[in-house]
Design a protein around this motif. Structure first.
Motif, short mmCIF file in Angstrom:
data_model
loop_
_atom_site.label_atom_id
_atom_site.label_comp_id
_atom_site.label_asym_id
_atom_site.label_seq_id
_atom_site.Cartn_x
_atom_site.Cartn_y
_atom_site.Cartn_z
N CYS A 1075 1.26 -25.03 2.36
CA CYS A 1075 1.78 -26.30 1.76
C CYS A 1075 3.06 -25.66 0.91
O CYS A 1075 3.90 -26.45 0.53
CB CYS A 1075 0.96 -27.06 1.07
SG CYS A 1075 -0.34 -27.63 1.98
N ASP A 1076 2.86 -24.45 0.25
CA ASP A 1076 3.75 -24.06 -0.67
C ASP A 1076 4.25 -22.75 -0.17
O ASP A 1076 4.59 -21.81 -1.09
CB ASP A 1076 3.08 -23.92 -1.99
CG ASP A 1076 1.76 -23.00 -2.17
OD1 ASP A 1076 1.52 -22.63 -0.62
OD2 ASP A 1076 1.17 -22.70 -3.15
N SER A 1079 8.46 -21.11 -2.20
CA SER A 1079 8.90 -22.19 -2.95
C SER A 1079 10.49 -22.25 -3.13
O SER A 1079 10.93 -22.98 -3.89
CB SER A 1079 8.29 -22.21 -4.21
OG SER A 1079 8.06 -20.95 -4.83
N CYS A 1105 -2.16 -28.14 -4.42
CA CYS A 1105 -1.64 -28.52 -3.06
C CYS A 1105 -2.88 -28.48 -1.85
O CYS A 1105 -2.79 -29.65 -1.10
CB CYS A 1105 -0.34 -27.72 -2.35
SG CYS A 1105 0.97 -27.85 -3.73
N GLU A 1128 2.16 -32.72 9.68
CA GLU A 1128 3.16 -32.85 8.76
C GLU A 1128 3.04 -31.63 7.83
O GLU A 1128 4.26 -31.15 7.71
CB GLU A 1128 2.59 -34.21 8.05
CG GLU A 1128 3.70 -34.53 6.68
CD GLU A 1128 3.52 -35.84 6.18
OE1 GLU A 1128 4.05 -36.02 4.91
OE2 GLU A 1128 2.34 -36.31 6.63
N VAL A 1129 1.90 -31.09 7.48
CA VAL A 1129 1.65 -29.77 6.86
C VAL A 1129 2.57 -28.88 7.37
O VAL A 1129 3.06 -27.90 6.89
CB VAL A 1129 0.27 -29.65 6.40
CG1 VAL A 1129 0.31 -28.43 5.56
CG2 VAL A 1129 -0.27 -30.87 5.56
N GLN A 1131 4.86 -28.92 9.55
CA GLN A 1131 6.46 -28.99 9.75
C GLN A 1131 6.95 -28.43 8.15
O GLN A 1131 7.88 -28.04 8.20
CB GLN A 1131 6.54 -30.37 10.10
CG GLN A 1131 8.14 -30.52 10.00
CD GLN A 1131 8.86 -29.99 11.31
OE1 GLN A 1131 8.37 -29.86 12.06
NE2 GLN A 1131 10.23 -29.33 11.15
N LYS A 1132 6.09 -28.81 7.11
CA LYS A 1132 6.72 -28.32 5.80
C LYS A 1132 6.66 -26.86 5.68
O LYS A 1132 7.28 -26.05 4.97
CB LYS A 1132 5.78 -29.01 4.77
CG LYS A 1132 6.01 -30.74 4.59
CD LYS A 1132 5.11 -31.17 3.49
CE LYS A 1132 5.22 -30.49 2.04
NZ LYS A 1132 4.27 -31.12 1.34
N GLU A 1133 5.52 -26.24 6.46
CA GLU A 1133 5.41 -24.83 6.29
C GLU A 1133 6.43 -24.13 6.87
O GLU A 1133 7.05 -23.45 6.48
CB GLU A 1133 4.01 -24.64 7.10
CG GLU A 1133 3.61 -23.07 7.13
CD GLU A 1133 2.45 -22.71 7.81
OE1 GLU A 1133 1.70 -21.65 7.68
OE2 GLU A 1133 2.23 -23.45 9.08
N GLU A 1135 9.58 -25.27 7.53
CA GLU A 1135 10.79 -25.37 6.75
C GLU A 1135 10.77 -24.61 5.65
O GLU A 1135 11.65 -23.87 5.32
CB GLU A 1135 10.82 -27.02 6.31
CG GLU A 1135 11.06 -27.85 7.41
CD GLU A 1135 10.99 -29.34 6.97
OE1 GLU A 1135 10.87 -29.59 5.84
OE2 GLU A 1135 11.18 -30.09 7.95
N SER A 1136 9.58 -24.58 4.80
CA SER A 1136 9.64 -23.71 3.80
C SER A 1136 9.89 -22.22 4.03
O SER A 1136 10.65 -21.55 3.38
CB SER A 1136 8.13 -23.92 2.78
OG SER A 1136 7.30 -23.64 3.74
N THR A 1139 13.22 -21.37 5.05
CA THR A 1139 14.21 -21.46 3.65
C THR A 1139 14.00 -20.29 2.88
O THR A 1139 14.84 -19.36 2.43
CB THR A 1139 13.89 -22.67 2.67
OG1 THR A 1139 13.88 -23.66 3.44
CG2 THR A 1139 14.88 -22.58 1.55
#
Length: 1485
Positions: A1075-1076, A1079, A1105, A1128-1129, A1131-1133, A1135-1136, A1139
């Motif tokens: 999840c994080d 960062s 989180c 959903e998690v 997808q966030k993973e 993206e992070s 980045t």
């Protein structure tokens, strides 16, 4: 405690011992007057001065020399001396008859001849005892055992020794006096007590102390020394036993006159005269002068005996019995014998020693005697032993012990032990206070408070101290002080002095007892007790009811004797003491009484009492009021007596008078010739005897002259005496008025004075220093009692002494309160007081209210059920009555009972609050109550209810604690019976609540089973946890516990599979997408680096989180929603992570602009060998990482510790976990995360296979290779330019030139927590394209990549280079050498069938064409090998035997057992349901 032996000395009780403070010690007479009421009851007392009071010893030791007195101990005791005198008389009787007395032995003891003679005399004499046969009785009285014929022995001894003497005493003629002795008899040596010297007074004082210490002026006392050689008993050694040589017995026949020849007394006298005439006649021859007084003839001169006493002659044959021979020794005729034995006894006194001692020589002798006698050092001899031995020695006649005593040594010649002014002893400055101290015995007699200061003469021993040097056993006999005065004795040093004393009121009784027990001594010496020569055992006096007290005076202590207090004692050893007399005002009446007593005894006075009183009266103007009052009484009595005597003399006919200054005459010249009283006021004289005077009491005994020839000699006329009395009266007038008023108050009961008047009288006495008389003490006591009564009355009226608690149930502290009877007595006491107090009427009213209270109390106590309010009201009334009321305890008891009954009734009315503790408390309170019928009835009901309640409480507890638990129905039946008990039962209520909880639990469990949905682990855990506290049998509980246990076992197995040892991550954290992750660029390098090293410290942020994800998974209704959340998690993973990669790569590219590179967890510049993570693209120093995270397998992607969260097990180890979870049929967050992980892995594999089959992977690889060939990474060039020593140990894939699709595919492969061959295949393909030479001719194109090799790579999971070649090469490689050619030998692995999902292969076949160059990237076998296995992750097993299992659910599809994790035994024994059928709401797409 051992019993004392017979005749053993028992110590009398101790006298009081006082220890004054410094303030009390300052005034000796005030302190003595203070202790007098206590001390005079015992006669003597001991005073211990303060420890700091230590006067120096001032006596001149070198000049001190004295001649002591000789004391033979067994001659001191009165009864022993009587025995010795008697034995001396017996011995003399037989000695005069030519025989020697020997004392016989009876029963191995010397026979007590005195006791035998006395007992026979008491029984009526020898004849009466023989006639009535009382000899056995006499033997018993003498202490002999009965039955041994002792009486006959006593008779023979009496008849042989005592009977002739008694006959001689009665005047009868002796028939046959004989004295035959036994060889065992003991010779008796006479003591010759009458011949002892009386003590002579010392001539050192100008006026010697008289009375017992003056020269013997009576006749009969020998003053010439005797020849001791003829008296062996006088040859004694001081301090030793007397050796008694046994003389040869003289066998002389006793002389007896023949009875037939006895003439009358007149005839004998005539014959005697004739013989005397013949002797005086010179014409008669000497032979003719001697004639026998029996026959009257002088014939046969050779047979004529001449008496050695009177020279009378007797023929030997005229005597009865006749004598055959002339006696060899002295011989006495019968008349001389009667005359010699009938002489009166001479007064006994001490003889002076023949040696003069110094203090040192006397001490050596005394210590030597004591140590030899007791055979031990002197300081180790106990005082009790010395005391008992002393009284044993003085009471025996068998042992003669002689000691010496240096008594009555004048301090005027040798100096006092206390320092005096002008003395030879020089006092140090710090000791000058002792010169004027009142306790200095030189000062005490002459102080103002002592009346002896008015006696002008220096009387040795009375006004001047006498010194006493003692040794062991030296004693001072029973006596009282001269003029009955006080005495004080101070022991300067040495061993203790033991004292015995009798109070003054017992003096006459002591004298009577001693006269009764030793009358023979007082016949010859009426004033024996004043001679200090006689002692008597204190036990003997105590047996005759004479109070005796004792004390041991130690060094530095005072002993005071009070007026007329007899005292005696002895010394424990060598010591030095000093004593003196003093007199106080209270002594004056006793002093005048003593003079009258001396007059009756014809005893000398030491000083004239009348002279002292007159001199005191002459100083009336300066006399103290208290002393003036005492003098006034004594002077009044003296003048009354003198007036009566002068009047009697005048009436007798004496007419002549003459004034005479008696005080100018020596005391010896003004003594009454009859009573020896010192005359002062008046005396009578006669010309016939001008040297003789008589006092007026003996006016008729002066001479035979007529009264008119007598002359009255007077010192003062009566006219001169009365003004003296008036002066004293004037001085004591105020005191007299005060006495009169006090006497009126104390005696007049009719007219009462006020309390204020009593106080004023006491204050006046204190202000004018009136004497501390009994009247003043009575007044003070009366005033004090009246004040106490007044204070008590005021307290009773004010209620200040209320000590009762307000609550009637509390305890009463009225121990000091007056009772009702005491209040009545107190009121009566107020009426009888000589004074009136103002509170008396109010106290009468209080008594009336107390009586009313008692009446109301009796009425209320008779009521069977009184009200608590009435009882409390009555108790409140008692608070105003400060009197101990006997009804209060009963009222409190009834109040406690009433309150308890009220509490019981209140509890019964509220059964919902009546618990067991309340019932027990009420019962305990009831047990403490006083018995009553109502209490007993309530107790019975309460006890019955408690018994029933305790029974059901225990039963409810047993139902809850039963193993196994009871079912709901059984417990409900038991609870129905509890409904009728009117009490609150906690266990029953709890059991009822548990039954309700059990019903609710069963309903929830049934709902969970009937819903058709798979239960969530949290729900199951909650149900199991709740069921553990429900003491009821729950059927579904065992199955639910088994499910929970299986889930926990599954979680442990999954954790072992995924988690590394000591991993800081949880299982859910590993299985879920991050999840994080990364960062972003806003996170500092130093912070991220610190989190890499200290992974455990970063768990808090991730847990926040992760908790959201876990909560979302737990709250999801089905698997579909859970999968959506995880997607959903995911997808966030992605993206992070992307980045983060771009941020880290851009940071590295910034080096091209000349920036300073800060890398690694240490946030320092890059240097040396560096490691770059393939996922997050961050760079690390090797030294900053732990050893377990540095090493990576060659040709494998290296991930940093933050990116590599688990062990990444292979898929074949993960699939059985999912299959076992499907059999458990329980949903949990970890299971959903594992399912999502497997599905995500399968999709990723499908994407890789799809990309490979469609040719997109090859084109992407070729494009990336061309980009890498033309453009090298900027950050690499920057590193080369900046530092030639920086290198990377692990080859990484640069992001420049990598297509987004390929990068995303690679990143997701790295994020998967499962080890897949496709991941390694893809990584190696990208890495191979990067490592190809810049010239395309030196490296094959992507089209020339051997697909079988890629397939082989994908299956083997390792690059085509041999492991040995890689290991032989150094781990560290420089960046600039990355482009160099490397030739490596590779071993071509054997071809294996790839493991592909069935539908993925079908989809691939549908999408691929034969012309597709990448269509055969993942070749497979025929469709028959795997089309029947419905598992998306089919492993395509090979071998001779492949086991299958069919789903027992709705789909009924077939699966390889190895693909779904089912063994052959499980397939045969259990039903298998696939994951699709267990999740009916979840779509595989």
């Amino acid at each position: 405690m051992t019993q004392p032996r017979p005749n053993e000395f028992i110590a009398p009780p101790e006298c009081p011992v006082f220890e004054p403070s410094w303030e009390e010690f300052a005034d000796p007479f005030a302190y003595i007057n203070k202790i007098r009421p206590i001390a005079e009851k015992t006669g003597i007392c001991k005073i211990r001065p303060p420890k700091e009071w230590q006067p120096p010893f001032a006596c001149d030791v070198d000049r001190l020399h004295f001649t002591p007195r000789i004391q033979r101990l067994n001659e001191l005791e009165a009864q022993t001396r009587v025995k010795l005198n008697f034995l001396d008389q017996i011995a003399k009787f037989w000695e005069l008859q030519g025989c020697t007395l020997k004392i016989p032995h009876v029963e191995r003891k010397i026979l007590d001849l005195y006791q035998l003679n006395k007992l026979v005399s008491d029984e009526g004499g020898f004849d009466a005892v023989c006639r009535e046969r009382r000899w056995s009785k006499i033997a018993l009285k003498m202490g002999f055992a009965p039955g041994k014929a002792i009486g006959s022995h006593l008779r023979s001894h009496y008849e042989r020794i005592l009977y002739p003497y008694n006959l001689f005493q009665t005047g009868a003629n002796l028939l046959k006096p004989t004295l035959t002795n036994d060889t065992k008899d003991t010779d008796y040596i006479p003591h010759d007590l009458p011949q002892r010297q009386s003590v002579q007074p010392l001539e050192t004082c100008s006026i010697a102390r008289r009375a017992k210490r003056m020269r013997a002026e009576r006749g009969g006392i020998k003053t010439e020394p005797e020849n001791c050689e003829n008296r062996p008993n006088l040859r004694r050694r001081m301090g030793s036993y007397v050796a008694k040589p046994e003389p040869e017995p003289v066998k002389v026949e006793p002389v007896q006159l023949k009875q037939e020849r006895t003439e009358s007394e007149e005839q004998m006298t005539s014959d005697k005269e004739n013989v005397v005439t013949k002797k005086k006649d010179p014409t008669v021859s000497k032979v003719d002068q001697y004639m026998c007084l029996v026959c009257g003839t002088g014939t046969e001169e050779d047979r004529l005996l001449l008496c050695d006493g009177c020279d009378d002659s007797y023929h030997t044959f005229c005597l009865i019995p006749p004598l055959h021979d002339v006696p060899k020794g002295d011989w006495r005729c019968p008349k001389c014998l009667a005359q010699e034995c009938g002489k009166p006894q001479v007064a006994f006194g001490f003889e002076q020693a023949g040696r003069e001692y110094t203090l040192r020589s006397f001490g050596d002798m005394a210590d030597s005697f004591k140590s030899d006698y007791f055979n031990m050092p002197v300081h180790m001899v106990p005082t009790e032993l010395v005391e008992k031995e002393f009284w044993r020695l003085v009471s025996t006649i068998e042992e003669d012990v002689t000691v010496e005593y240096g008594a009555d040594i004048a301090s005027k010649e040798f100096g006092s032990g206390f320092p005096i002014r002008g003395g030879r002893f020089k006092v140090s400055p710090e000791d000058e206070g002792y010169l004027s101290s009142g306790w200095n015995l030189n000062n005490m007699p002459v102080m103002d408070a002592s009346v002896l200061t008015h006696v002008t003469a220096d009387i040795c021993g009375m006004k001047l101290p006498w010194l006493y040097v003692g040794m062991c056993f030296s004693s001072f006999c029973w006596h009282i002080e001269d003029h009955w005065s006080y005495s004080i004795n101070y022991l300067h040093w040495g061993e203790p002095k033991t004292w015995y004393g009798a109070p003054g009121y017992a003096a006459e009784k002591l004298e009577a007892v001693m006269k009764k027990l030793a009358p023979e001594l007082f016949e010859s010496q009426p004033d024996l007790l004043h001679q200090l020569v006689t002692i008597m055992n204190p036990n003997t006096l105590m047996n005759h009811d004479v109070p005796i007290f004792r004390t041991n005076q130690c060094a530095g202590e005072f002993v005071i004797t009070f007026p007329r207090a007899y005292h005696s004692g002895f010394n424990q050893g060598f010591n030095f003491a000093e004593a003196v007399n003093f007199c106080t005002m209270d002594w004056m009446p006793l002093g005048r009484k003593c003079v009258d007593h001396y007059r009756q005894l014809n005893r000398y006075c030491v000083f004239s009492h009348d002279e002292m009183v007159c001199k005191m009266a002459s100083k009336a103007d300066s006399m103290e009021v208290a002393l003036a009052s005492a003098v006034q009484k004594d002077l009044t009595a003296m003048l009354l007596e003198e007036a009566e005597l002068r009047d009697a003399v005048s009436k007798m006919g004496v007419r002549q008078s003459q004034q005479l200054d008696f005080d100018q005459l020596p005391d010896e010249d003004r003594q009454c010739s009859k009573c020896r009283t010192t005359c002062y006021l008046s005396a009578l004289s006669c010309p016939c005897s001008p040297d003789l005077l008589v006092c007026l009491h003996h006016a008729q005994e002066l001479c035979c002259c007529p009264p008119h020839s007598l002359t009255l000699r007077y010192r003062f006329t009566m006219a001169e005496l009365y003004p003296m009395m008036e002066a004293v009266n004037l001085r004591a007038e105020s005191y007299t008025d005060w006495l009169s008023r006090v006497t009126d108050i104390l005696q007049d009961k009719t007219k009462k004075s006020s309390l204020e008047e009593l106080r004023s009288l006491v204050e006046k006495a204190e202000a004018k220093r009136f004497p501390q008389s009994d009247l003043l003490m009575q007044l003070r006591a009366l005033t004090l009692d009246a004040e106490k009564c007044s204070v008590m009355a005021q307290q009773l009226l004010n209620g200040k002494r209320q000590t009762r608690y307000r609550s009637g149930g509390g305890k009463s502290q009225s121990q000091n309160l007056l009772t009702v009877e005491e209040l009545r007595s107190f009121v009566r006491q107020l009426n009888t007081l000589p004074c009136s107090i103002r509170q008396a009427p109010l106290l009468k009213d209080l008594l009336t209210r107390v009586d009313d209270f008692q009446q109301r109390s009796e009425q209320l106590l008779c009521d069977d059920a009184p009200s608590p309010a009435d009882l409390q009201g009555l108790l409140d009334v008692s608070l105003s009555l400060d009197v101990e009321l006997p009804q209060l305890p009963l009222l409190r008891e009834r109040l406690e009972q009433a309150r308890w009954l009220e509490a019981v009734q209140g509890a019964s009315d509220r059964p919902h609050s009546l618990c067991l503790d309340t019932m027990r408390r009420l019962i305990d309170q009831g047990v403490g109550l006083a018995p009553h019928a109502s209490v007993e009835r309530a107790m019975a009901r309460l006890q019955e209810l408690l018994t029933v309640s305790e029974h059901w409480e225990e039963r409810a507890l047993s139902l809850m604690e039963a193993r196994p638990h009871h079912c709901v129905e059984t417990i409900e039946m038991a609870l129905q019976e509890v409904e009728n008990i009117p009490a609150h039962l906690p266990n029953c209520v709890l059991l009822k609540d548990r039954v309700e909880q059990a019903k609710d639990w069963l309903q929830e469990a049934e709902t969970l089973q009937l819903g058709g949905r798979i239960p969530v682990l949290e729900t199951l855990t909650d149900l199991v946890t709740r069921a553990k506290v429900i003491p009821v049998w729950l059927d579904p509980l065992a199955r639910l516990e088994a499910l929970v246990s299986d889930v926990q076992a599954w979680k442990e197995s999954a954790a072992k599979t995924f988690l590394a040892k000591n991993s800081p991550y949880s299982l859910l954290e590993v299985l879920c997408p991050l999840c994080d992750a990364g960062s972003g660029p806003h996170k500092s390098k130093s912070k991220r680096s610190k989190e890499v090293v200290q992974c455990i410290r970063r768990s808090g942020a991730r847990l926040d989180c992760l908790g959201d994800v876990e909560r979302a998974l737990s709250e999801s209704k089905d698997s579909a929603s859970a999968m959506a959340t995880l997607a959903e998690v995911r997808q966030k993973e992605l993206e992070s992570v992307m980045t983060l990669r771009a941020h880290n790569e851009s940071k590295l590219l910034s080096l091209g602009d000349g920036g300073m590179l800060r890398v690694c967890v240490c946030n320092k510049a890059a240097s040396g060998a560096m490691l770059q993570c393939e996922l997050c693209r961050d760079t690390f120093h090797r030294g900053c990482l732990s050893a377990s995270t540095q090493d990576a397998k060659p040709q494998q992607a290296w991930l940093c510790p933050q990116c590599r969260r688990s062990e990444k097990p292979p898929l074949d180890r993960v699939l059985p976990l999912l299959a076992s979870l499907q059999r458990i049929r329980v949903r949990l967050p970890e299971g959903d995360a594992l399912r999502f992980l497997i599905e995500r892995t399968v999709r990723w594999q499908h994407r890789v296979q799809q990309a490979s089959s469609e040719g997109g992977l090859g084109e992407a690889l070729m494009t990336s290779h061309q980009r890498w060939s033309t453009n090298s990474p900027t950050w690499v060039q920057s590193l080369r330019a900046s530092s030639g020593s920086v290198s990377t140990e692990h080859r990484g894939i640069p992001l420049q030139g990598l297509s987004p699709e390929l990068e995303e595919l690679m990143v997701e492969g790295f994020l998967l927590q499962v080890t897949l061959p496709e991941t390694q295949q893809l990584y190696w393909s990208l890495l191979s394209s990067r490592l190809a030479p810049r010239s395309l001719s030196h490296s094959p194109s992507p089209e020339h990549i051997n697909e079988p090799d890629l397939q082989q790579h994908s299956q083997s999971g390792s690059p085509p280079h041999s492991q040995d070649a890689v290991n032989s090469r150094k781990a560290k490689r420089h960046v600039e050498e990355e482009g160099s050619e490397r030739k490596e030998k590779a071993k071509k692995p054997r071809k294996k069938k790839p493991k592909m999902n069935k539908e993925w292969i079908q989809e691939g076949k549908g999408r691929s064409s034969p012309s597709d160059p990448h269509a055969e990237l993942f070749p497979s076998d025929s469709d028959e090998d795997f089309t029947l296995c419905a598992a998306p992750w089919c492993r395509e097993p090979e071998g001779k035997q492949v086991n299958w299992v069919q789903c027992d659910g709705q789909c009924q599809q077939w699966f390889h057992q190895i693909c779904v994790g089912v063994s052959a035994e499980q397939a045969e024994r259990e039903d298998y349901i696939c994951i699709s059928c267990t999740q009916p709401d979840h779509s595989r797409d």
